[in-house]
Design a protein around this motif. Structure first.
Motif, mmCIF file in Angstrom:
data_model
loop_
_atom_site.group_PDB
_atom_site.id
_atom_site.type_symbol
_atom_site.label_atom_id
_atom_site.label_comp_id
_atom_site.label_asym_id
_atom_site.label_seq_id
_atom_site.Cartn_x
_atom_site.Cartn_y
_atom_site.Cartn_z
ATOM 1 N N ASP A 23 2.170 35.306 18.057
ATOM 2 C CA ASP A 23 1.980 36.099 19.282
ATOM 3 C C ASP A 23 2.174 35.234 20.522
ATOM 4 N N SER A 24 1.646 34.017 20.459
ATOM 5 C CA SER A 24 1.711 33.111 21.599
ATOM 6 C C SER A 24 3.160 32.737 21.911
ATOM 7 N N VAL A 25 3.890 32.330 20.885
ATOM 8 C CA VAL A 25 5.284 31.927 21.112
ATOM 9 C C VAL A 25 6.103 33.113 21.603
ATOM 10 N N ALA A 27 5.125 36.018 23.064
ATOM 11 C CA ALA A 27 4.736 36.635 24.343
ATOM 12 C C ALA A 27 4.803 35.646 25.509
ATOM 13 N N LEU A 28 4.402 34.396 25.274
ATOM 14 C CA LEU A 28 4.385 33.418 26.374
ATOM 15 C C LEU A 28 5.697 32.635 26.435
ATOM 16 N N GLY A 29 6.266 32.385 25.263
ATOM 17 C CA GLY A 29 7.481 31.558 25.205
ATOM 18 C C GLY A 29 8.613 32.097 26.057
ATOM 19 N N MET A 85 -0.091 20.560 17.906
ATOM 20 C CA MET A 85 -0.060 21.967 18.323
ATOM 21 C C MET A 85 -1.138 22.272 19.359
ATOM 22 N N LEU A 86 -0.781 23.136 20.304
ATOM 23 C CA LEU A 86 -1.743 23.664 21.277
ATOM 24 C C LEU A 86 -1.251 25.058 21.656
ATOM 25 N N TYR A 87 -1.986 26.056 21.243
ATOM 26 C CA TYR A 87 -1.531 27.440 21.426
ATOM 27 C C TYR A 87 -2.680 28.313 21.916
ATOM 28 N N ALA A 88 -2.375 29.138 22.919
ATOM 29 C CA ALA A 88 -3.365 30.086 23.432
ATOM 30 C C ALA A 88 -2.931 31.507 23.083
ATOM 31 N N ARG A 89 -3.892 32.357 22.800
ATOM 32 C CA ARG A 89 -3.593 33.782 22.609
ATOM 33 C C ARG A 89 -3.057 34.297 23.942
ATOM 34 N N ALA A 92 -5.395 35.180 26.641
ATOM 35 C CA ALA A 92 -6.342 34.115 27.017
ATOM 36 C C ALA A 92 -5.648 32.996 27.790
ATOM 37 N N ALA A 93 -4.309 33.014 27.828
ATOM 38 C CA ALA A 93 -3.587 31.972 28.578
ATOM 39 C C ALA A 93 -3.887 32.142 30.067
ATOM 40 N N GLY A 94 -3.912 31.023 30.775
ATOM 41 C CA GLY A 94 -4.174 31.077 32.211
ATOM 42 C C GLY A 94 -5.641 31.218 32.555
ATOM 43 N N THR A 95 -6.491 31.001 31.580
ATOM 44 C CA THR A 95 -7.937 31.083 31.833
ATOM 45 C C THR A 95 -8.575 29.698 31.818
ATOM 46 N N GLY A 96 -7.784 28.680 31.464
ATOM 47 C CA GLY A 96 -8.325 27.336 31.338
ATOM 48 C C GLY A 96 -8.719 26.987 29.914
ATOM 49 N N VAL A 97 -8.570 27.926 28.984
ATOM 50 C CA VAL A 97 -9.034 27.676 27.610
ATOM 51 C C VAL A 97 -8.237 26.550 26.935
ATOM 52 N N ALA A 98 -6.932 26.526 27.160
ATOM 53 C CA ALA A 98 -6.123 25.483 26.517
ATOM 54 C C ALA A 98 -6.455 24.114 27.111
ATOM 55 N N GLY A 99 -6.706 24.103 28.421
ATOM 56 C CA GLY A 99 -7.078 22.849 29.072
ATOM 57 C C GLY A 99 -8.395 22.305 28.546
ATOM 58 N N GLU A 100 -9.352 23.190 28.360
ATOM 59 C CA GLU A 100 -10.652 22.756 27.817
ATOM 60 C C GLU A 100 -10.495 22.230 26.402
ATOM 61 N N VAL A 119 2.835 13.832 22.551
ATOM 62 C CA VAL A 119 3.073 15.245 22.261
ATOM 63 C C VAL A 119 4.537 15.557 22.541
ATOM 64 N N GLU A 120 5.058 16.580 21.878
ATOM 65 C CA GLU A 120 6.347 17.162 22.272
ATOM 66 C C GLU A 120 5.998 18.492 22.926
ATOM 67 N N ALA A 121 5.973 18.496 24.247
ATOM 68 C CA ALA A 121 5.438 19.648 24.984
ATOM 69 C C ALA A 121 6.549 20.624 25.353
ATOM 70 N N SER A 122 6.265 21.906 25.151
ATOM 71 C CA SER A 122 7.193 22.951 25.582
ATOM 72 C C SER A 122 7.197 23.018 27.109
ATOM 73 N N GLU A 123 8.147 23.777 27.658
ATOM 74 C CA GLU A 123 8.164 24.000 29.112
ATOM 75 C C GLU A 123 6.826 24.574 29.580
ATOM 76 N N ALA A 130 0.650 17.387 31.922
ATOM 77 C CA ALA A 130 0.793 16.523 33.105
ATOM 78 C C ALA A 130 -0.518 16.486 33.893
ATOM 79 N N ARG A 131 -1.162 17.647 34.044
ATOM 80 C CA ARG A 131 -2.447 17.679 34.770
ATOM 81 C C ARG A 131 -3.495 16.818 34.091
ATOM 82 N N LYS A 132 -3.401 16.707 32.771
ATOM 83 C CA LYS A 132 -4.394 15.926 32.018
ATOM 84 C C LYS A 132 -4.051 14.440 31.966
HETATM 85 C C1 LIG Z 1 0.841 25.853 26.358
HETATM 86 C C2 LIG Z 1 -0.296 26.797 26.597
HETATM 87 C C3 LIG Z 1 -1.355 26.598 25.541
HETATM 88 C C4 LIG Z 1 -0.868 26.459 27.966
HETATM 89 O O1 LIG Z 1 -1.788 27.438 28.330
HETATM 90 P P1 LIG Z 1 -2.270 27.598 29.844
HETATM 91 O O2 LIG Z 1 -2.590 29.011 30.024
HETATM 92 O O3 LIG Z 1 -1.306 26.982 30.785
HETATM 93 O O4 LIG Z 1 -3.519 26.681 29.847
HETATM 94 P P2 LIG Z 1 -4.972 27.047 30.264
HETATM 95 O O5 LIG Z 1 -5.508 28.151 29.426
HETATM 96 O O6 LIG Z 1 -5.719 25.761 30.280
HETATM 97 O O7 LIG Z 1 -4.841 27.646 31.708
HETATM 98 C C5 LIG Z 1 -4.435 26.832 32.767
HETATM 99 C C6 LIG Z 1 -4.069 27.759 33.888
HETATM 100 O O8 LIG Z 1 -5.144 28.655 34.095
HETATM 101 C C7 LIG Z 1 -5.642 28.533 35.437
HETATM 102 N N1 LIG Z 1 -7.094 28.645 35.336
HETATM 103 C C8 LIG Z 1 -7.762 29.793 35.573
HETATM 104 N N2 LIG Z 1 -9.067 29.589 35.408
HETATM 105 C C9 LIG Z 1 -9.233 28.287 35.038
HETATM 106 C C10 LIG Z 1 -10.361 27.485 34.730
HETATM 107 N N3 LIG Z 1 -11.605 27.982 34.755
HETATM 108 N N4 LIG Z 1 -10.174 26.189 34.391
HETATM 109 C C11 LIG Z 1 -8.928 25.675 34.352
HETATM 110 N N5 LIG Z 1 -7.813 26.389 34.644
HETATM 111 C C12 LIG Z 1 -7.970 27.686 34.997
HETATM 112 C C13 LIG Z 1 -5.142 27.212 35.928
HETATM 113 O O9 LIG Z 1 -4.984 27.249 37.326
HETATM 114 C C14 LIG Z 1 -3.847 27.074 35.183
HETATM 115 O O10 LIG Z 1 -2.850 27.820 35.843
HETATM 116 P P3 LIG Z 1 -1.511 27.118 36.393
HETATM 117 O O11 LIG Z 1 -0.826 26.531 35.177
HETATM 118 O O12 LIG Z 1 -0.745 28.243 36.999
HETATM 119 O O13 LIG Z 1 -1.973 26.067 37.349
HETATM 120 C C15 LIG Z 1 0.162 28.272 26.598
HETATM 121 O O14 LIG Z 1 1.121 28.467 27.600
HETATM 122 C C16 LIG Z 1 0.772 28.664 25.274
HETATM 123 O O15 LIG Z 1 0.081 28.962 24.297
HETATM 124 N N6 LIG Z 1 2.134 28.698 25.243
HETATM 125 C C17 LIG Z 1 2.901 29.107 24.095
HETATM 126 C C18 LIG Z 1 2.926 28.074 23.016
HETATM 127 C C19 LIG Z 1 3.280 26.696 23.499
HETATM 128 O O16 LIG Z 1 4.202 26.494 24.274
HETATM 129 N N7 LIG Z 1 2.531 25.752 22.994
HETATM 130 C C20 LIG Z 1 2.706 24.366 23.288
HETATM 131 C C21 LIG Z 1 3.551 23.704 22.263
HETATM 132 S S1 LIG Z 1 3.539 21.982 22.668
#
Ligand SMILES: CC(C)(COP(=O)(O)OP(=O)(O)OC[C@H]1O[C@@H](n2cnc3c(N)ncnc32)[C@H](O)[C@@H]1OP(=O)(O)O)[C@@H](O)C(=O)NCCC(=O)NCCS
Length: 163
Positions: A23-25, A27-29, A85-89, A92-100, A119-123, A130-132
């Motif tokens: 779903d992640s790849v 919908a978000l990919g 691997m790092l994948y968000a539903r 749930a993406a954009g909530t900070g969950v992946a960062g945590e 890591v080999e990071a996707s776009e 980078a933020r980390k």
């Molecule tokens: C890669 C992936 C996990 C990143 O998820 P993400 O949504 O960017 O990460 P987070 O959940 O930590 O959210 C960060 C974003 O939420 C925002 N955010 C909202 N509330 C937040 C909070 N309380 N704390 C931190 N960030 C918050 C941030 O501003 C940030 O947005 P920005 O990127 O526009 O600045 C996700 O895009 C994904 O699953 N992609 C598909 C699969 C993939 O590419 N995986 C990686 C293979 S290497």
């Protein structure tokens, strides 16, 4: 306080993770890659047996659970400092969950005495890494299932904790 709770992977998560990956790849990919690229990247949900085999190979796999107890993200760390691997539903993406989750993987690597994470990071993942504190080493152009795609080799040096 985080809306999510974090814990180690358990075998009962395998099916949800296999689905979440797909779903992640898909919908978000597509925010950064073509339909053909995401279809090659994730042709189908990953079988639970495959998820379980990977999670059981010695790596650390962490799961983020939402308030309903559902898997909202997962990520892993191999013994040599590789974040595989790092994948968000999608919802749930954009909530900070992946960062945590990534913060926890980094902390685990530090605790294990690793001096480098890579890591080999996707776009999609590149800005988060980078933020980390990860830096891009090079762009990687390669093929997956016959389709050209790219990502970024990134790494972060870990300073030893002052004793
Ligand atoms: C890669 C992936 C996990 C990143 O998820 P993400 O949504 O960017 O990460 P987070 O959940 O930590 O959210 C960060 C974003 O939420 C925002 N955010 C909202 N509330 C937040 C909070 N309380 N704390 C931190 N960030 C918050 C941030 O501003 C940030 O947005 P920005 O990127 O526009 O600045 C996700 O895009 C994904 O699953 N992609 C598909 C699969 C993939 O590419 N995986 C990686 C293979 S290497």
């Amino acid at each position: 306080m985080s809306a999510f709770s974090f814990r180690r992977y358990a075998a009962a998560d395998a099916e949800a993770i296999g689905r979440l990956y797909f779903d992640s790849v898909r919908a978000l990919g597509v925010r950064a890659y073509t339909e053909a690229q995401v279809a090659a990247w994730a042709p189908a949900p990953v079988a639970a047996e495959q998820v379980q085999a990977r999670a059981g190979d010695g790596r650390l796999t962490l799961v983020a659970e939402d308030g309903a107890g559902q898997v909202a993200a997962f990520g892993d760390l191999e013994a040599d400092g590789h974040v595989d691997m790092l994948y968000a539903r999608p919802d749930a993406a954009g909530t900070g969950v992946a960062g945590e989750l990534l913060d926890r993987l980094i902390a685990a690597a530090r605790e294990a005495g690793a001096d480098r994470l890579y890591v080999e990071a996707s776009e999609l993942a590149r800005p988060l890494f980078a933020r980390k504190g990860f830096a891009v080493v090079r762009r990687r152009d390669f093929e997956v299932r016959g389709v050209a795609i790219h990502n970024y080799a990134m790494e972060m040096r870990l300073e030893p904790d002052p004793a």
